[in-house]
Design a protein around this motif. Structure first.
Motif, PDB file in Angstrom:
ATOM      1  N   TYR A  92      11.786 -67.824 -36.541  1.00 36.45           N
ATOM      2  CA  TYR A  92      11.004 -68.264 -37.700  1.00 36.45           C
ATOM      3  C   TYR A  92       9.517 -68.348 -37.366  1.00 36.45           C
ATOM      4  N   ILE A  97       6.950 -68.320 -40.601  1.00 33.71           N
ATOM      5  CA  ILE A  97       7.469 -69.423 -41.408  1.00 33.71           C
ATOM      6  C   ILE A  97       7.173 -70.769 -40.757  1.00 33.71           C
ATOM      7  N   ASN A 113      10.012 -74.734 -46.237  1.00 32.48           N
ATOM      8  CA  ASN A 113      10.127 -73.290 -46.059  1.00 32.48           C
ATOM      9  C   ASN A 113      11.121 -72.890 -44.975  1.00 32.48           C
ATOM     10  N   ARG A 116      14.469 -73.172 -46.646  1.00 33.30           N
ATOM     11  CA  ARG A 116      14.675 -72.053 -47.572  1.00 33.30           C
ATOM     12  C   ARG A 116      15.037 -70.781 -46.819  1.00 33.30           C
TER      13      ARG A 116
END
Length: 324
Positions: A92, A97, A113, A116
């Protein structure tokens, strides 16, 4: 991924007698523990269905959208000390992210985020579904929600706070397990305010009576929209008097306190977390039932919040995969 909402429930196939299509694993809760387990279990080829009482995934990794820019009213930053957790998060980080620096991670451009990005497929997720009971029937576990719908699975993972897990399991709580009362939590009142001008966050928190609070300007976090949005997390002593107060009433009180001191407030909202931070944790990484295919995991097994939830779920999912 797009945020998952309660609309996802319309995509599900129902079997006869109002029973949801059976899955290998039913997961209660969509915070870091539930999301970690879902990703591990589905990668191992197990079918999963996740049930969440809120409107979307994330648990305390939450973000409240607003026309003025939004607020991370849950976890903004979290510690990363475990090598296995750091390795997991690196994907990530590479995708942009997550920022990870000095053992501290922050999701961007909003606090939810990461959640998600880890979210289940739409067909594997049901929002605004509160589990009312757990029963066993012919070797299968059945969950019934408050709408009377039944969900069947071969295994069950519960990732909600320990008092809720104990209540849900009721007579199915394994008597060999430690007392659920070993785990205690610190409640937190969170105030989200958008000011006309940026002021001294300590002074603003003091005006609201927030005690030794954690105060964060949203624009100071990576990838955030500009603006003067302040999030104040009250300490426990300052939170306690407001545990029963209506949140709209609480927001009005705090708004007046700021305005009476000459501060111009464009927006102010209140939120209350009953299980914000683990104060005392349960020994071990997770719980596995002796006689039933039931596991319990979550941040109640450590004092590092998001990281503890990840490590607990990792241990539980690994055990579930081993015993499948």
């Amino acid at each position: 991924k797009e945020p998952i909402s309660g609309l996802s429930l319309f995509s599900h196939n129902m079997c006869k007698d109002g029973i949801e299509m059976a899955r290998d694993v039913l997961i209660i809760g969509s915070g870091m523990a539930g999301l970690t387990a879902y990703n591990m279990l589905t990668k191992a080829g197990l079918s999963c269905l996740m049930l969440e009482k809120a409107r979307g995934v994330g648990g305390r990794m939450s973000h409240r959208r607003h026309d003025l820019g939004g607020y991370d009213h849950g976890t903004s930053f979290f510690k990363v000390t475990s090598p296995i957790f750091k390795k997991f998060l690196q994907t990530y980080v590479d995708q942009g992210i997550l920022d990870l620096d000095g053992g501290v991670a922050v999701a961007k451009p909003a606090g939810n985020n990461l959640a998600r990005a880890m979210a289940p497929k739409e067909a594997d997720f049901l929002a605004q579904k509160q589990v009312a009971s757990i029963t066993e029937d012919a070797g299968r576990l059945q969950l019934k929600d408050t709408d009377g719908v039944t969900y069947e699975g071969t295994k069950l993972l519960i990732t909600c706070p320990m008092p809720q897990a104990k209540t849900l399991l009721h007579n199915h709580w394994d008597q060999s397990w430690p007392d659920a009362g070993q785990v205690s939590y610190r409640p937190v009142v969170t105030i989200m305010a958008t000011m006309v001008a940026r002021g001294d966050e300590l002074g603003l928190a003091k005006l609201m009576g927030a005690g030794n609070s954690t105060n964060l300007w949203e624009a100071d976090k990576p990838g955030r929209q500009e603006g003067h949005r302040l999030v104040v997390h009250f300490d426990e002593d300052a939170t306690m008097p407001w545990l029963q107060t209506d949140l709209k009433e609480l927001a009005g009180i705090m708004s007046r306190r700021l305005a009476d001191a000459g501060n111009q407030v464009l927006d102010l909202q209140a939120h209350r977390w009953l299980y914000a931070h683990t104060k005392t944790a349960m020994d071990g990484g997770m719980l596995a039932h002796r006689d039933l295919p039931i596991w319990v995991a979550g941040d109640g097994f450590g004092l590092n919040g998001v990281e503890s939830a990840f490590l607990s779920a990792h241990a539980a999912a690994s055990d579930m995969i081993k015993k499948r």
